[in-house]
Design an enzyme around this catalytic site. Structure first.
Site, short mmCIF file in Angstrom:
data_model
loop_
_atom_site.label_atom_id
_atom_site.label_comp_id
_atom_site.label_asym_id
_atom_site.label_seq_id
_atom_site.Cartn_x
_atom_site.Cartn_y
_atom_site.Cartn_z
N ARG A 1 1.04 -1.10 0.03
CA ARG A 1 0.07 0.00 0.03
C ARG A 1 0.95 1.28 -0.19
O ARG A 1 0.56 2.10 0.70
CB ARG A 1 -1.09 -0.06 1.18
CG ARG A 1 -1.68 -1.14 1.26
CD ARG A 1 -3.01 -1.28 -0.04
NE ARG A 1 -3.57 -2.55 0.13
CZ ARG A 1 -3.31 -3.84 -0.29
NH1 ARG A 1 -2.17 -3.74 -1.10
NH2 ARG A 1 -3.99 -4.75 -0.27
N SER B 1 -10.66 0.03 3.72
CA SER B 1 -10.16 -0.19 4.74
C SER B 1 -9.26 0.94 5.25
O SER B 1 -8.49 1.53 4.75
CB SER B 1 -9.25 -1.42 4.38
OG SER B 1 -9.64 -2.47 3.78
N GLU C 1 -4.62 3.87 6.44
CA GLU C 1 -4.25 3.93 5.10
C GLU C 1 -4.66 5.21 4.51
O GLU C 1 -3.98 5.83 3.52
CB GLU C 1 -5.01 2.66 4.41
CG GLU C 1 -4.62 1.49 4.34
CD GLU C 1 -5.23 0.63 3.42
OE1 GLU C 1 -5.75 1.17 2.28
OE2 GLU C 1 -5.32 -0.62 3.59
#
Length: 348
Positions: A169, A243, A339
């Protein structure tokens, strides 16, 4: 011929431009429909030294108050087969294309390769920044190169995979190159000899439930879409940024300690040692699944997703996220990392 001057809105409302639905205004919003418009924007006398933010679908940001500079909304379109060889098809898309629509378009052409990344929110241009991934596949496995334009001087640059520094990520666009580029297009390398990626348990179970033994790319995409719709809230109905926390990576000693205390800990071994552990499980074990803190809470079917129950602002999201992180750290000794990117006038 497209206009060379982008459409500019002063005092733009950002609430409808982020999937969390959080309030905030940008001093200026410029809609970039082709990369040449950026040069005209940089030449404006009011560009100056004001901060800038490149915005795709707004699915990976937390708007935390007003933004005092320029927000550049990428609206560059286009999808095409850019070339092919014996092993791959090279498919290019504009940075403003909707990611899921692009994936389904490739499948409609009969080109497999991106199906495991179906229904991920956001735009094509934002996908390599986050190195999006799901159900056994990360974008870097299908990435060839991207074309970007500098926010400093308008020059164009090609970034190959090595230039992007992909990680979990992560990419250079979240580190050393953060805030310096507008991604105009991305070219993907799709395998001509396609093989399904179905080792992820949920995907295998969904295909089995559909009695599909030899899946097509479209079968895999349909399975992923069904799984995501069952687990994750629709941002159009319940504001969220997907998420919210990364799955933390731990070393072997930490993994052994955690497994001794929590034998059911879900974990995924990593090349080179260590493992990723399921952030959603950690949060659930701390009692946060379905629990609210003010107008922000953890989704009932997936503790990893923070949701806006109505009327939340960026400070509310910060407060809930910090409370969750503190509880996980206190119980497991593991630090969670968000994130989404927090967007505000403050320095992070």
């Amino acid at each position: 011929m497209p206009t060379e001057t982008p459409h500019v809105i002063d005092g733009a409302d950002l609430a409808a431009l982020n999937t969390f639905g959080l309030p905030g205004r940008a001093a200026h919003l410029a809609v970039i429909e082709h990369s040449e418009q950026l040069a005209a924007l940089l030449a404006r006398p009011d560009w100056g030294d004001a901060p800038s933010l490149v915005l795709g679908g707004g699915s990976n940001i937390v708007v935390d108050g007003d933004f005092p500079g320029w927000v550049l909304q990428v609206a560059i379109r286009g999808r095409e087969l850019a070339g092919e060889d014996e092993d791959f098809r090279y498919v290019r898309a504009g940075g403003g294309e909707n990611w899921h629509d692009f994936v389904r378009w490739t499948l409609a052409q009969g080109w497999g390769g991106l199906e495991n990344l179906s229904l991920i929110p956001g735009t094509v241009g934002a996908a390599p920044i986050q190195n999006i991934g799901a159900y056994g596949l990360e974008l870097e496995a299908r990435f060839d190169h991207l074309e970007a334009v500098s926010l400093a001087d308008g020059r164009a640059r090609r970034f190959d995979a090595a230039d992007c520094g992909f990680g979990y990520r992560d990419s250079v666009f979240k580190r050393g190159e953060a805030g310096r580029w507008l991604i105009a297009s991305v070219t993907f390398r799709l395998p001509r000899r396609w093989r399904p990626v179905t080792h992820y348990a949920d995907v295998a179970a969904e295909l089995a439930a559909r009695d599909i033994g030899v899946p097509t790319p479209l079968d895999v995409s349909d399975a992923v879409v069904a799984i995501r719709r069952r687990k994750l809230p629709d941002p159009a109905v319940l504001g969220n940024a997907g998420s919210f926390f990364k799955n933390p990576r731990v070393d072997d000693a930490t993994l052994a300690r955690l497994q001794a205390a929590h034998p059911g800990l879900p974990h995924y071994s990593q090349p080179g040692g260590g493992a990723k552990i399921a952030a959603g499980w950690l949060i659930d074990q701390c009692g946060w699944k379905g629990r609210d803190l003010g107008p922000v809470g953890c989704f009932e079917r997936q503790a990893l997703v923070l949701v806006n129950r109505g009327g939340a602002n960026g400070a509310d999201v910060r407060r809930a996220a910090e409370a969750i992180r503190a509880d996980v750290a206190a119980r497991f000794g593991v630090e969670l990392e968000p994130e989404p990117v927090f967007v505000s006038a403050r320095r992070e």
